[in-house]
Enzyme design. Structure first.
Site, PDB file in Angstrom:
ATOM      1  N   GLU A   1      23.576 154.641 -11.132  1.00  0.00           N
ATOM      2  CA  GLU A   1      24.741 154.091 -10.418  1.00  0.00           C
ATOM      3  C   GLU A   1      26.083 153.453 -11.164  1.00  0.00           C
ATOM      4  OE1 GLU A   1      22.903 149.796  -9.968  1.00  0.00           O
ATOM      5  OE2 GLU A   1      24.736 148.854  -8.712  1.00  0.00           O
TER       6      GLU A   1
ATOM      7  N   ASP B   1      22.737 145.409  -5.081  1.00  0.00           N
ATOM      8  CA  ASP B   1      24.019 146.574  -5.374  1.00  0.00           C
ATOM      9  C   ASP B   1      22.344 147.976  -5.514  1.00  0.00           C
ATOM     10  OD1 ASP B   1      25.586 145.188  -4.135  1.00  0.00           O
ATOM     11  OD2 ASP B   1      27.358 145.275  -5.838  1.00  0.00           O
TER      12      ASP B   1
ATOM     13  N   ASP C   1      20.438 148.803 -11.264  1.00  0.00           N
ATOM     14  CA  ASP C   1      20.611 147.730 -11.333  1.00  0.00           C
ATOM     15  C   ASP C   1      19.505 146.939 -11.071  1.00  0.00           C
ATOM     16  OD1 ASP C   1      22.433 148.415 -13.809  1.00  0.00           O
ATOM     17  OD2 ASP C   1      24.514 147.616 -12.559  1.00  0.00           O
TER      18      ASP C   1
ATOM     19  N   ASP D   1      19.186 144.293  -8.939  1.00  0.00           N
ATOM     20  CA  ASP D   1      19.894 143.203  -8.589  1.00  0.00           C
ATOM     21  C   ASP D   1      20.124 143.731  -6.799  1.00  0.00           C
ATOM     22  OD1 ASP D   1      22.329 145.144  -8.308  1.00  0.00           O
ATOM     23  OD2 ASP D   1      24.103 143.741  -9.360  1.00  0.00           O
TER      24      ASP D   1
END
Ligand code: 0RA
Length: 657
Positions: free
Chosen positions: A430, A525, A521, A523
């Site tokens: 990403e 997102d 990641d 998180d």
């Protein structure tokens, strides 16, 4: 008392040999000695009770799994006969329990052999159980017999007076640990099949209890609506083109055909479940093609009669009627023939014509009586027809691009030097910054990096032509190998046959990398992009997942430093354990919010180095529930998503900090 005299004659020896054969090669009879084979034991016993229900003599089946994985199946059928069987001199119940394929011997008496995927009969369950007990209630008497690894424990046919009215059969068994890898039945699998059987046998009450755990499970299934209720359940939470589902049931000679279907608005996938004698026919077959042919013909005839397709005036193909279709087809027939790779394709050629003509008849009446609904179906097919045209053009573009090979590989792709796909991996990363770290950290010999910018399109909501127009998806497809994406293969011209399934070897041969790794990641997102990618692969490259080519990288969440030593930690639980181990004094703790925060060496060491990393391999344990969850999470309906999130929010430890 029924007296047994000839216990060691030739027949008896044959029986023992039969049981021995089953115990020697259990896989031949139940497929495997793992979970699927183990769960199959329950279904084999239940099938016998369901056969009794199909013959019209049984209205209730109770299945219980008790602690120690002891299974009890109780039915209120006629009870297995106990009269002495001429050939063997044994009571019929003992013959049924100890002889392979004994069920067939009773066919003449109207006993329908459903035959299951393996259709081997209850004697196989007996042979593979440490012990099994059968209790028969007939003629106000109770007959019991117990077996040990398939061999009767006591003389057969001992009877006691049974005070109550009623008839039925109870089978209790404990699977044999000498045979199975473990004995833990899978509650969800058993539950799902029992519910399915209740849908397939309208009015039959099936109760399922699982008392193995503190929270006792108890479910009761009974559907007067049969497969019509099944379609309603499959379409739960969806916006429908019309309701209730169209339901047709007809018989001809000894064939019975049942069809229920409905269209979901704004939905492009097709969900079809087909059955022959209660057995799921995953590969479809003659009943399915009979249905498709009739559906296509009747809708085309309606469109023509009322001039609803003037613009193009080309008839709909079977594919045009697939979009948004939810259907259940169930046929009951004598002597079913199962073909195909997994023996789950109905082969009886006579069935195609029977289903076709019965559906044609019933549906023609239906559309004349419900012209509004028929018009809605036609309109949906018209849209599908137009989109198919646009999709074909977009597909051609992608194909042409890929056929020029490496010259057209996406510019962002940092390819590896090894050209043997079996050695190669591609990391879908990403963003550009993480992409940069990954490019520097990787082993360029066999690891390729494809950075994906921004949000990947939500493919659950978009049509294939839009999906293929998306730049990120296009580079993804081109990099991986377009031919491995099943959603892109040439649609079959007549639309009658299910898409040609590719074998694992065929899929792997078309992939440019045998490991496709999603690395995002830790998180919100990252989780979102991961879900979007998984949805894309699930919807359009399911076979690639089945081939075991899809992975999820596991980057560490924390770096713990104490003195000169450092340690990477991958989840919060591990963090607690490590801190407890080394103490909290003089510890520095770094939390990684994104892959970009790690330097290339760290990323290699923790996440990419095959020697040290852990990766999750994505698999499709249960396609149907995965399908449901994707629909809920990625679909356009808001309410079910909210409910799902509320239900599971408690079990998520943290989403983002
Ligand atoms: C053979 C013949 C008949 C019934 C059955 C078998 C039978 C088997 C099982 C297994 C589990 N539950 C069952 N219920 C019945 C016909 C008996 C008759 O004619 O009365």
């Amino acid at each position: 008392m029924t007296q047994i005299t000839q216990r060691y004659d030739a027949d008896q020896i044959k029986i023992l040999e039969g049981l021995e054969a089953v115990r020697k090669r259990p896989g031949m009879y139940i497929g495997s000695t793992g979970k699927p084979g183990l769960n199959h034991l329950v279904f084999e016993v239940v099938d016998n009770s369901v056969d009794e229900a199909m013959a019209g003599h049984c209205s209730e089946i109770i299945v219980t799994i008790d602690p120690d994985n002891i299974v009890t199946v109780v039915d209120n059928g006629r009870g297995i006969p106990i009269d002495v069987h001429k050939e063997t001199g044994l009571p019929a119940v003992e013959v049924v329990m100890t002889t392979l394929h004994a069920g067939g011997k009773f066919e003449g008496q109207g006993y329908k052999v459903s035959g299951g995927l393996h259709g081997v009969g209850v004697s196989v369950v007996n042979a593979l159980s440490e012990w099994l007990k059968v209790i028969v209630h007939r003629e106000q008497k109770q007959y019991t017999q117990q077996y040990f690894r398939g061999v009767p424990k006591q003389p057969a046919g001992e009877t006691i007076q049974f005070p109550k009215e009623g008839t039925g059969t109870t089978v209790i068994f404990k699977p044999d640990i000498q045979i199975f890898e473990d004995l833990e039945f899978t509650s969800e699998v058993v539950d799902h099949r029992l519910r399915e059987l209740a849908f397939l046998n309208p009015g039959l009450k099936i109760i399922f209890k699982d008392t193995r755990y503190e929270e006792v499970l108890e479910k009761e299934y009974c559907y007067e609506g049969g497969i019509k209720s099944y379609v309603e359940q499959m379409n739960e939470n969806k916006e429908l083109l019309f309701s209730p589902p169209i339901y047709l049931k007809k018989s001809r000679d000894s064939y019975e055909v049942e069809v229920a279907f409905q269209y979901v608005s704004d939905y492009y996938d097709e969900q079809i479940a087909t059955f022959a004698n209660n057995i799921r026919t995953k590969e479809g077959g003659t009943h399915l093609s009979g249905f498709r042919t009739a559906l296509t013909r009747v809708i085309n005839a309606f469109a023509k009669k009322y001039e609803l397709n003037k613009e193009k005036d080309s008839p709909f193909s079977g594919n045009d009627l697939k979009e948004g279709l939810t259907a259940v087809i169930s046929v009951k027939l004598p002597n079913p023939q199962f073909e195909g790779q997994t023996k789950t394709k109905l082969g009886n050629s006579e069935v195609k014509g029977i289903v076709d003509s019965l559906v044609d008849e019933g549906l023609t009446d239906y559309v004349e009586a419900n012209p509004k609904i028929a018009r809605n179906i036609v309109n949906k097919a018209l849209i599908a027809q137009r989109v198919r045209e646009a999709t074909r053009k977009a597909q051609e573009l992608v194909r042409r691009k890929s056929s020029l090979e490496s010259t057209t590989l996406p510019g962002k792709l940092a390819d590896c030097s090894d050209s043997e796909p079996a050695n190669c991996e591609i990391f879908l990363v990403e963003g550009d910054s993480a992409g940069g770290s990954a490019k520097q950290g990787r082993d360029r010999n066999f690891q390729a990096i494809l950075p994906l910018r921004g949000k990947v399109l939500n493919v659950e909501k978009a049509r294939l032509d839009k999906i293929l127009a998306n730049e990120e998806i296009r580079s993804l497809i081109t990099a991986i190998g377009p031919e491995a994406i099943s959603g892109l293969r040439e649609p079959d011209r007549f639309g009658d046959d299910p898409p040609i399934e590719q074998t694992t070897a065929q899929i792997l041969a078309k992939l440019r990398y045998h490991k496709i790794v999603i690395m995002t990641d830790a998180d919100v997102d990252g989780a979102h992009i991961r879900t979007l990618l998984l949805t894309f692969f699930f919807r359009h490259a399911r076979e690639m997942i089945e081939a075991g080519a899809l992975y999820i990288a596991q980057p560490p969440l924390f770096l713990i430093k104490k003195g000169n030593s450092k340690r990477y930690v991958y989840n919060e639980k591990e963090l607690e354990t490590v801190l407890a181990e080394i103490g909290r004094d003089n510890v520095t703790l770094q939390r990684y919010k994104g892959l970009g925060e790690m330097n290339p060496d760290q990323l290699w060491e923790t996440t990419m180095d095959p020697e040290k990393r852990t990766m999750l391999q994505v698999n499709l344990e249960d396609g149907e529930s995965a399908n449901e969850i994707f629909t809920i999470l990625m679909g356009s309906e808001v309410e079910p998503r909210k409910l799902f999130i509320e239900k599971y929010a408690k079990t998520v430890r943290w989403i983002d900090v």
